[in-house]
Scaffold this active site. Structure first.
Site, PDB file in Angstrom:
ATOM      1  N   ASP A  16       0.825  -1.212   0.000  1.00  0.00           N
ATOM      2  CA  ASP A  16       0.000   0.000   0.000  1.00  0.00           C
ATOM      3  C   ASP A  16       0.861   1.265   0.000  1.00  0.00           C
ATOM      4  O   ASP A  16       1.949   1.280   0.582  1.00  0.00           O
ATOM      5  CB  ASP A  16      -0.906  -0.017   1.244  1.00  0.00           C
ATOM      6  N   ASN A  64     -10.765  -3.156  -6.155  1.00  0.00           N
ATOM      7  CA  ASN A  64      -9.991  -2.164  -6.904  1.00  0.00           C
ATOM      8  C   ASN A  64     -10.612  -1.789  -8.262  1.00  0.00           C
ATOM      9  O   ASN A  64     -10.239  -0.783  -8.867  1.00  0.00           O
ATOM     10  CB  ASN A  64      -8.541  -2.632  -7.114  1.00  0.00           C
TER      11      ASN A  64
END
Ligand code: FPP
Length: 236
Positions: A16, A64
């Protein structure tokens, strides 16, 4: 750091911070993902060198798809390019590549690229690199439970052995970069007893040294699997 009994067998990583890395430099988010690919390459090399047997990375979650279309397209492109580029070096390094997730969401061209990369690296025995793409932990548990029920084996073991890449075993250490402290629907079942290591380092800045910091932290953990410290000491 040398190969050692305390090296976690299975490390999972939530990579991330690519977007923030890019935005803090006034660059497009995609540039952060590009740098993220380089970080991934560094970490694959470090993990294989340290003796990790399975490295599972979260490249694209089932959630996503909600990102801007241009970013999704760029991520898919990076994924396909990476698979093509890594095939040879991974097979030379003895690293087997596996992709887990719902592949029905991918184009047939991408599915062919995945098949080719998996086939080219199938003989690798040093480490398995698992790329989770269009993956979600709830989806994984559901597909495993549905298959187990359909085959009349709706038990703990029956579900477990039908999870994605079940043969690679449970996660020992889960690393999340980028400062957030959550699991984000990653390997929900497989990480039930994982140790969680969180770092503020943004993924594009992560490297072999940062990976060693995570391994060093893991060595200091006492994994009790529901038992007491005393029981563990007695068991030796
Ligand atoms: C999270 O950063 C990262 C991702 C959603 C994608 C991970 C992808 C890579 C590391 C590169 C591509 C690798 C492959 C195998 C294709 P973020 O965008 O959520 O960052 P932010 O939280 O700073 O916005």
């Amino acid at each position: 750091m040398s190969k050692d009994i305390s090296i976690p067998k299975h490390v999972a990583v939530i990579m991330d911070g690519n977007g923030r890395w890019a935005q803090s430099r006034c660059l497009p988010r995609v540039e952060g993902h590009r740098k993220g690919v380089e970080a991934l390459e560094r970490v694959v090399e470090a993990a294989a060198q340290r003796g990790v047997k399975t490295l599972t990375v979260f490249a694209f979650s089932s959630e996503n798809w909600r990102r801007p279309a241009a970013e999704v397209t760029a991520l898919m492109k990076l994924f396909a390019l990476g698979l093509e580029r890594w095939r040879k070096p991974l097979s030379e390094a003895g690293v087997r590549l596996r992709v887990i997730g719902d592949r029905t969401g991918f184009s047939s061209a991408l599915n062919e690229t995945i098949d080719a990369a998996e086939a080219a690296t199938a003989a690798g025995s040093k480490m398995t690199l698992v790329i989770a793409a269009n993956y979600g932990g709830r989806w994984d548990m559901l597909q495993a439970a549905q298959a187990a029920a359909a085959e009349g084996e709706l038990t703990m073991e029956g579900v477990e052995k039908r999870l994605c890449a079940a043969e690679l075993g449970e996660v020992d250490l889960l690393v999340r970069t980028g400062g957030e402290r959550r699991i984000s629907n990653f390997l929900l079942w497989q990480a039930a007893y994982a140790e969680f290591y969180f770092t503020d380092t943004l993924w594009p800045d992560f490297d072999g040294e940062a990976f060693d910091d995570a391994l060093a932290w893991y060595v200091g953990r006492e994994r009790r699997f529901g038992m007491t410290s005393e029981q563990l000491r007695k068991a030796g």
